[in-house]
Motif scaffolding. Structure first.
Motif, short mmCIF file in Angstrom:
data_model
loop_
_atom_site.label_atom_id
_atom_site.label_comp_id
_atom_site.label_asym_id
_atom_site.label_seq_id
_atom_site.Cartn_x
_atom_site.Cartn_y
_atom_site.Cartn_z
N PHE A 186 -11.65 43.78 49.75
CA PHE A 186 -11.48 42.35 50.02
C PHE A 186 -11.31 42.09 51.52
CE2 PHE A 186 -9.81 43.19 45.76
CZ PHE A 186 -10.68 42.41 45.03
N ILE A 187 -10.64 43.01 52.20
CA ILE A 187 -10.48 42.87 53.65
C ILE A 187 -11.83 42.97 54.35
CG2 ILE A 187 -9.47 43.96 55.70
CD1 ILE A 187 -7.10 44.76 53.88
N LEU B 204 -1.28 49.86 48.82
CA LEU B 204 -1.86 48.52 48.72
C LEU B 204 -3.18 48.42 49.48
CD1 LEU B 204 1.24 46.20 48.96
CD2 LEU B 204 -0.16 46.69 46.96
N PHE B 205 -3.28 49.14 50.59
CA PHE B 205 -4.53 49.12 51.35
C PHE B 205 -5.66 49.72 50.54
CE2 PHE B 205 -7.59 50.91 54.36
CZ PHE B 205 -7.96 49.73 55.00
N LEU C 267 -6.07 49.47 47.47
CA LEU C 267 -6.48 48.48 46.47
C LEU C 267 -7.19 47.28 47.09
CD1 LEU C 267 -3.28 48.40 44.24
CD2 LEU C 267 -5.43 49.55 43.77
N THR C 268 -6.85 46.95 48.33
CA THR C 268 -7.34 45.69 48.90
C THR C 268 -8.40 45.85 49.99
OG1 THR C 268 -5.54 45.69 50.50
CG2 THR C 268 -5.16 44.52 48.43
N TYR C 269 -8.75 47.08 50.37
CA TYR C 269 -9.69 47.20 51.49
C TYR C 269 -11.06 46.59 51.21
CZ TYR C 269 -12.15 51.29 49.61
OH TYR C 269 -12.90 52.13 48.86
#
Length: 123
Positions: free
Chosen positions: A36-37, A29-30, A32-34
């Protein structure tokens, strides 16, 4: 093996598998989402500048957003060469200088520790 021992071993296997699965899922998940973070962190860091431009200097919202975005990109772009210099040049030189201080190490260990340190693709 008693029934109680089998239950203990079974629970240990299930918990270990669950923890491994949880870490694997978090890593997936990281990836995929880094982006956005990172965007949320940058927006959080530029929020005080945006509020200052809108409230104190009476900039319209769109202009304040644009100016704060330009300032943020300029700051990140300006600090990037300095960070790269520090991470790659200074760190590699420090590691190579540490290698020269190994003359106090016994000779049986020094043949393994005195090989030069190279960054990937540097030879």
């Amino acid at each position: 093996m008693t029934k109680k021992q089998a239950w203990i071993i079974g629970r240990a296997v299930i918990m270990t598998g669950s923890i491994i699965l949880l870490f694997w899922l978090a890593a997936y998940l990281f990836t995929l989402t880094y982006p956005f973070i990172i965007a949320a962190i940058i927006a959080w860091m530029l929020s005080p500048l945006l509020k200052y431009l809108k409230i104190k200097l009476n900039f319209p919202s769109s202009l304040a957003s644009f100016v704060s975005l330009l300032v943020g990109i300029s700051l990140l772009g300006g600090s990037s060469p300095g960070l790269r210099f520090f991470l790659f040049t200074v760190s590699a030189n420090s590691l190579n200088n540490c290698r020269h201080g190994l003359n106090r190490v016994p000779s049986s260990y020094s043949k393994y520790l005195t090989k030069p340190f190279y960054l990937p693709g540097q030879k």
